[in-house]
Design a protein around this motif. Sequence first.
Motif, PDB file in Angstrom:
ATOM      1  N   ALA A  43       0.825  -1.206   0.000  1.00 15.66           N
ATOM      2  CA  ALA A  43       0.000   0.000   0.000  1.00 15.66           C
ATOM      3  C   ALA A  43       0.862   1.260   0.000  1.00 15.66           C
ATOM      4  N   ALA A  44       1.960   1.230   0.747  1.00 13.28           N
ATOM      5  CA  ALA A  44       2.864   2.383   0.780  1.00 13.28           C
ATOM      6  C   ALA A  44       3.453   2.646  -0.594  1.00 13.28           C
ATOM      7  N   VAL A  45       3.869   1.584  -1.280  1.00 11.99           N
ATOM      8  CA  VAL A  45       4.460   1.735  -2.609  1.00 11.99           C
ATOM      9  C   VAL A  45       3.413   2.202  -3.617  1.00 11.99           C
ATOM     10  N   ALA A  46       2.211   1.668  -3.542  1.00 15.51           N
ATOM     11  CA  ALA A  46       1.154   2.072  -4.466  1.00 15.51           C
ATOM     12  C   ALA A  46       0.797   3.544  -4.283  1.00 15.51           C
ATOM     13  N   GLU A  47       0.683   4.001  -3.046  1.00 12.98           N
ATOM     14  CA  GLU A  47       0.392   5.410  -2.790  1.00 12.98           C
ATOM     15  C   GLU A  47       1.507   6.293  -3.329  1.00 12.98           C
ATOM     16  N   ALA A  48       2.753   5.880  -3.099  1.00 13.49           N
ATOM     17  CA  ALA A  48       3.895   6.660  -3.570  1.00 13.49           C
ATOM     18  C   ALA A  48       3.938   6.711  -5.090  1.00 13.49           C
ATOM     19  N   TRP A  49       3.681   5.586  -5.721  1.00 19.85           N
ATOM     20  CA  TRP A  49       3.733   5.495  -7.182  1.00 19.85           C
ATOM     21  C   TRP A  49       2.689   6.412  -7.807  1.00 19.85           C
ATOM     22  N   ALA A  50       1.473   6.400  -7.277  1.00 20.91           N
ATOM     23  CA  ALA A  50       0.408   7.252  -7.801  1.00 20.91           C
ATOM     24  C   ALA A  50       0.741   8.732  -7.607  1.00 20.91           C
ATOM     25  N   TYR A  51       1.321   9.053  -6.450  1.00 23.88           N
ATOM     26  CA  TYR A  51       1.704  10.445  -6.173  1.00 23.88           C
ATOM     27  C   TYR A  51       2.737  10.946  -7.181  1.00 23.88           C
ATOM     28  N   VAL A  52       3.759  10.139  -7.448  1.00 23.21           N
ATOM     29  CA  VAL A  52       4.819  10.547  -8.359  1.00 23.21           C
ATOM     30  C   VAL A  52       4.306  10.626  -9.792  1.00 23.21           C
ATOM     31  N   ALA A  53       3.487   9.685 -10.190  1.00 22.33           N
ATOM     32  CA  ALA A  53       2.950   9.707 -11.550  1.00 22.33           C
ATOM     33  C   ALA A  53       2.186  11.001 -11.818  1.00 22.33           C
ATOM     34  N   GLU A  54       1.375  11.408 -10.867  1.00 20.13           N
ATOM     35  CA  GLU A  54       0.617  12.655 -11.044  1.00 20.13           C
ATOM     36  C   GLU A  54       1.535  13.875 -10.974  1.00 20.13           C
ATOM     37  N   ALA A  55       2.570  13.813 -10.137  1.00 17.64           N
ATOM     38  CA  ALA A  55       3.523  14.923 -10.046  1.00 17.64           C
ATOM     39  C   ALA A  55       4.275  15.116 -11.364  1.00 17.64           C
ATOM     40  N   ILE A  56       4.548  14.019 -12.060  1.00 19.25           N
ATOM     41  CA  ILE A  56       5.177  14.127 -13.378  1.00 19.25           C
ATOM     42  C   ILE A  56       4.204  14.751 -14.374  1.00 19.25           C
ATOM     43  N   ARG A  57       2.963  14.292 -14.368  1.00 23.25           N
ATOM     44  CA  ARG A  57       1.977  14.819 -15.310  1.00 23.25           C
ATOM     45  C   ARG A  57       1.739  16.309 -15.117  1.00 23.25           C
ATOM     46  N   ARG A  58       1.852  16.782 -13.868  1.00 21.88           N
ATOM     47  CA  ARG A  58       1.564  18.180 -13.566  1.00 21.88           C
ATOM     48  C   ARG A  58       2.828  19.049 -13.486  1.00 21.88           C
ATOM     49  N   ALA A  59       3.967  18.526 -13.911  1.00 21.45           N
ATOM     50  CA  ALA A  59       5.239  19.258 -13.789  1.00 21.45           C
ATOM     51  C   ALA A  59       5.111  20.677 -14.346  1.00 21.45           C
ATOM     52  N   PRO A  60       5.648  21.677 -13.633  1.00 21.20           N
ATOM     53  CA  PRO A  60       5.437  23.068 -14.031  1.00 21.20           C
ATOM     54  C   PRO A  60       6.288  23.554 -15.197  1.00 21.20           C
ATOM     55  N   GLY A  61       7.244  22.760 -15.657  1.00 18.85           N
ATOM     56  CA  GLY A  61       8.049  23.174 -16.805  1.00 18.85           C
ATOM     57  C   GLY A  61       9.093  24.235 -16.497  1.00 18.85           C
ATOM     58  N   LEU A  62       9.646  24.201 -15.301  1.00 18.92           N
ATOM     59  CA  LEU A  62      10.644  25.192 -14.905  1.00 18.92           C
ATOM     60  C   LEU A  62      12.023  24.844 -15.466  1.00 18.92           C
TER      61      LEU A  62
END
Length: 270
Positions: free
Chosen positions: A234-253
């Motif tokens: 569960a810890a890995v699944a939560e982390a994986w989902a968090y990172v996947a969305e963080a990549i999709r929403r990257a601000p392009g800095l």
Amino acid sequence: MPDQPTYRGRVLIIAGSDSGGGAGIQADIKAVTMLGGYAATAITAITVQNTLGVHGVYPLPLDLIEAQARAVLDDIGADAIKTGMLGSTEVVERVAAILDSSDAPAVVDPVMVAKGGQSLLDADAVSAVKALMIPRAALLTPNAPEAEALTGLVVADLDGQRRAGEFLLGLGARAVLMKGGHIPGDTVVDVLVTPSGETLLEGPRVDTRNTHGTGCTLASACATGLAKGLPLEAAVAEAWAYVAEAIRRAPGLGSGHGPLDHGWPMRRDR
């Protein structure tokens, strides 16, 4: 005065500082905080870094690294420890001793090379990571190049990930999250390998240059889940989902490998 309530979610991060804020300690703190944990740190090195690369690395004295960790563990405590950039055999040895002084599970990210290609681990320290860090890892989180360096195996596909994961379990890790971001394909597959079996985490590859700090962020997110008391899967699944969305929403800095959007849950909740 009433007793303080029991708090789960304390993560001690032992890693290097990234002045650009996309990786290292800075990414770790953001990830832990966004997932509901409390981040404390022991900095191993100061890096001069931005999206274009690492322009300087300044290791901190061994006694200072240990003093930071001891100060946190002796007072605040930790429910999980995450290690990142260690740099040298001497630091690996000192951090291994710190891990032995705590009952907290360790998430070991065997950081070797920065996104831009700069080495962050001395060549002679790879053996120390194998001998001292892997056996102490409740969860090891190598990418394909790191797994190849640690095992001597070719990791170019899912079967290679599985073989490397099993090999690393044999070296003493209690679980291995074999990351697949470096393996070509339209789908990214990470494999959680444990003595009881495997779990696949997969999703479409995002066509982006903004992936700086993904490894640091994922390992810290996993550590946060463990610190909160979640089961490993569960810890890995939560982390994986968090990172996947963080990549999709990257601000392009920046003009190079840009950072993730670590704070996306805060804006989503608003």
